[in-house]
Each structure stands twice: as C-alpha cells, then as structure tokens.
Write a protein that holds these residues in place. Sequence first.
Motif, short mmCIF file in Angstrom:
data_model
loop_
_atom_site.label_atom_id
_atom_site.label_comp_id
_atom_site.label_asym_id
_atom_site.label_seq_id
_atom_site.Cartn_x
_atom_site.Cartn_y
_atom_site.Cartn_z
N GLU A 9 0.83 -1.19 0.00
CA GLU A 9 0.00 0.00 0.00
C GLU A 9 0.87 1.25 0.00
N GLU A 10 1.93 1.21 0.76
CA GLU A 10 2.83 2.36 0.81
C GLU A 10 3.47 2.58 -0.55
N TYR A 13 0.87 3.91 -2.75
CA TYR A 13 0.61 5.30 -2.40
C TYR A 13 1.74 6.19 -2.94
N HIS A 16 1.37 6.42 -6.52
CA HIS A 16 0.23 7.31 -6.82
C HIS A 16 0.65 8.77 -6.69
N ILE A 17 1.39 9.09 -5.65
CA ILE A 17 1.88 10.47 -5.46
C ILE A 17 2.82 10.83 -6.62
#
Length: 154
Positions: A9-10, A13, A16-17
Amino acid sequence: MLPPPVVMEEKLYAQHIEIEKLAKGNQRLANTHGTLRHDLATVNNELQLLHNHIADVKDEKEHKKRGIIDKISMMEAELEAARSIKMELQQARVEAQSFVTSRQELISKVQQLTRDLQMAHSDAQQIPSLISALQVMEKNYMAMSREVEKLRAD
C-alpha cells in the motif's frame, strides 16, 4: 514471497503520489507547450509583419532611389542645355563687343564727318562774300582792261 500488504500500500501510495506529480508536471508542460505554441504563432505573425514592412521600406527606398536618379538625369540634361546656352551667350557677347567696337568706330567717323561738314558749312557761308569780292575784282579787272586798251590805242 510477497511483501506485506502495508508495504504494498505504501508503494502504491508513493507511486500514486509520483503519478500525480508526473501528471501535474505533464499538465504544466502541456500548458507551457500551449503557451509557447501561442507565443510562437504570435512571433511568426510579427515576423511576417516585419518582413512585409521591410519589403515596403525596400520598395519605398527603391522608388526614392529611382526618383533621385531621374532628378539627376534631368539636372544633367539641364546642365548640358545650360552649357550650350552659355556657349551661345559667350558667342553673343563676342558679337556684341564687335558691334560696340564697330559702333565706336562709326561714332568716330560721324564726328569727323560732322567736323568736316561744319567746316564745309563755314566755307559755304563765306561763298557770298567771296563772290562779292570776285565781282568787285572782276569789275576792277574789266575797268583796268578798258584802260589798258585805251592806253594801247593811244
């Protein structure tokens, strides 16, 4: 082995960023590209206007140049005509000087003839007195001739 879901997930994330950053960068790049294309179109239009203006200035300069050349040609023709007029004027001046000299000679001759005429007139005024004197002398001569003939006859 798969990493634990939290790590995934990190990573997702973070990706995604990163994708959002890239999307924002891409959007900025697209905006910049659009602005640059617009600026390029404006510059191209201005460049075309400058080319047109330069062509107009060149045409005007060429027109003025032709006008100046025409004026120079006309002035040269006038100068040539003035030269011939100057030569004619010089010739006329020489002829006029000749006429002045001839006139002065004629005036001198007229003055001499006037003096001669005055002398002849003066002489002509003495003719009556000379005729009278001649008549007196003729009478005296005739009288003396008669006396001489009388004296010869005696």
